[in-house]
Design a protein around this motif. Structure first.
Motif: not given
Length: 164
Positions: A21, A25, A93-94, A96-99
């Protein structure tokens, strides 16, 4: 199977998922700092509370399944679970779209966004309310019900609050 065997599976999976991830990300340095601080805090809390639970007899461990290395009364193997959680939760969190590191969109309201929301609600005719934010009757007197987003927050008929 020993506790280290089980731990190796979960810690290995957590580490692989976190690293994969991170490559995709690219979280900022403060993400890693927060991750390390969280891990340290959870290890300390685990040491304290595991020792209390073991000393009070709530938990016991069979000696043949643990390495024998202990921190106080807590076997070292027991510290793998909070570490796996610290690795997996931010990773999820990352994924699932956490910024990571979003300065403007970090979820905190600013004065500008709050005033814009009030202006938009007023322009949309959110309802009649007096200066204190309560519903006003047609003659301008207050009904005593707080007003949020165009809906009253209480039901005067039964005296119970309704969610806004």
């Amino acid at each position: 199977m020993t506790y280290w065997g089980v731990n190796a599976v979960f810690l290995g999976m957590a580490a692989v998922v976190l690293l994969a991830t991170a490559l995709v990300r690219r979280p900022p340095a403060r993400f890693w700092g927060a991750l390390a601080a969280s891990a340290a805090l959870l290890v300390v809390l685990t040491a304290v509370f595991d020792n209390v639970m073991i000393a009070s007899g709530i938990m016991t461990y069979t000696d043949r399944n643990i390495s024998g290395v202990r921190i106080g009364l807590a076997p070292l193997e027991d510290f793998a679970y909070p570490v796996a959680g610290v690795l997996l939760l931010p990773t999820m969190w990352l994924l699932l779209g956490g910024t990571p590191g979003a300065a403007a969109g970090d979820g905190r309201a600013t004065a500008a966004s709050s005033s814009s929301a009030v202006a938009a609600a007023t322009a949309a005719g959110a309802g009649d309310e007096n200066a204190s934010g309560e519903d006003a009757d047609t003659d301008g007197t207050s009904t005593g019900r707080a007003h949020a987003g165009g809906r009253p927050s209480g039901n005067p008929a039964d005296g119970r609050d309704e969610p806004c």
